[in-house]
Design a protein around this motif. Sequence first.
Motif, mmCIF file in Angstrom:
data_model
loop_
_atom_site.group_PDB
_atom_site.id
_atom_site.type_symbol
_atom_site.label_atom_id
_atom_site.label_comp_id
_atom_site.label_asym_id
_atom_site.label_seq_id
_atom_site.Cartn_x
_atom_site.Cartn_y
_atom_site.Cartn_z
ATOM 1 N N GLY A 24 0.790 -1.371 -0.261
ATOM 2 C CA GLY A 24 0.266 0.442 -0.018
ATOM 3 C C GLY A 24 0.832 1.211 -0.245
ATOM 4 N N PHE A 25 0.437 2.710 0.083
ATOM 5 C CA PHE A 25 1.105 4.082 0.060
ATOM 6 C C PHE A 25 1.448 3.862 1.618
ATOM 7 N N LYS A 26 2.928 4.854 1.201
ATOM 8 C CA LYS A 26 3.561 4.582 2.373
ATOM 9 C C LYS A 26 2.584 6.130 2.903
ATOM 10 N N ALA A 27 2.022 6.312 4.084
ATOM 11 C CA ALA A 27 2.050 7.673 5.234
ATOM 12 C C ALA A 27 2.297 8.809 4.796
ATOM 13 N N GLY A 51 0.658 16.114 -0.091
ATOM 14 C CA GLY A 51 -0.304 14.751 -0.553
ATOM 15 C C GLY A 51 -0.142 14.100 -1.516
ATOM 16 N N LEU A 52 -0.618 13.234 -1.731
ATOM 17 C CA LEU A 52 -0.215 12.058 -2.723
ATOM 18 C C LEU A 52 -1.164 13.160 -3.960
ATOM 19 N N TYR A 53 -0.651 12.748 -4.979
ATOM 20 C CA TYR A 53 -1.225 13.010 -6.000
ATOM 21 C C TYR A 53 -1.712 12.684 -7.120
ATOM 22 N N ASN A 187 -4.106 8.893 3.860
ATOM 23 C CA ASN A 187 -4.671 7.534 3.696
ATOM 24 C C ASN A 187 -6.228 6.591 3.688
ATOM 25 N N ASN A 188 -6.199 7.217 5.821
ATOM 26 C CA ASN A 188 -7.906 6.158 5.204
ATOM 27 C C ASN A 188 -8.882 6.630 4.099
ATOM 28 N N ILE A 189 -9.199 7.490 2.790
ATOM 29 C CA ILE A 189 -9.753 7.638 2.578
ATOM 30 C C ILE A 189 -9.302 6.929 1.052
ATOM 31 N N ILE A 190 -8.543 6.484 1.195
ATOM 32 C CA ILE A 190 -7.897 5.182 -0.449
ATOM 33 C C ILE A 190 -7.978 4.014 0.390
#
Length: 207
Positions: A24-27, A51-53, A187-190
């Motif tokens: 998964g994506f890192k924090a 953020g993660l784009y 990360n909670n919305i991924i």
Amino acid sequence: MELETVHLFHGTYKKNAEIINKQGFKAIDIPNVGKINSGTVKSKPGSLGFGLYGFKDNQGLAFNYIKRVCNGTDYEVLCFDIQFHRDNILNFVDSIDDMMLFQHWKENPSRKKLLNILKCQYHNGTKQHSLDGAILEAYIQDMMRLKEFGGPIDAVCSATHTPTDAELNNNNIAMVPNGIEYAVRSNNIIDKVSVKTVDIDSNQLEE
């Protein structure tokens, strides 16, 4: 309130993609606002802050972005879903309320000193608008402190422009938006199950 779902595409190095597919994506790390304001963060914010784009429903823009960052073909494009409540998103695509609230905050005379400080630390270039991102970070932190939002801001979205090969080859880059970009701040919305690698067909993407 129902959850909304958005499908995003994210370009990254192959080695990162392998780790993301497994773990998964890192924090996602949002730096302290004091470090952002002083310009002492390790990396500058993107146009929509930290953020993660990801690009909404457009793998071509993710492909165009990442292939100019990586050398050779050492990259991959991932897709994934985010699920969120509308109140937890800063929406600069079609929410007039969000746009007006930000504009009023920015135009308040009490922000002049802060904005001048940020202008000394960051600038808006053709590739990235770091100044805009820093201002958005200050805005989010200030509004959270004042409890003006109904909850945490989990993502920021806006219409943005990502240069294509045709534009670069013709030296004809216009800043008219050509996609919708999200900066995911939590990360909670991924949806972790939805993360996967996209098969890239460069010929199809360049048409």
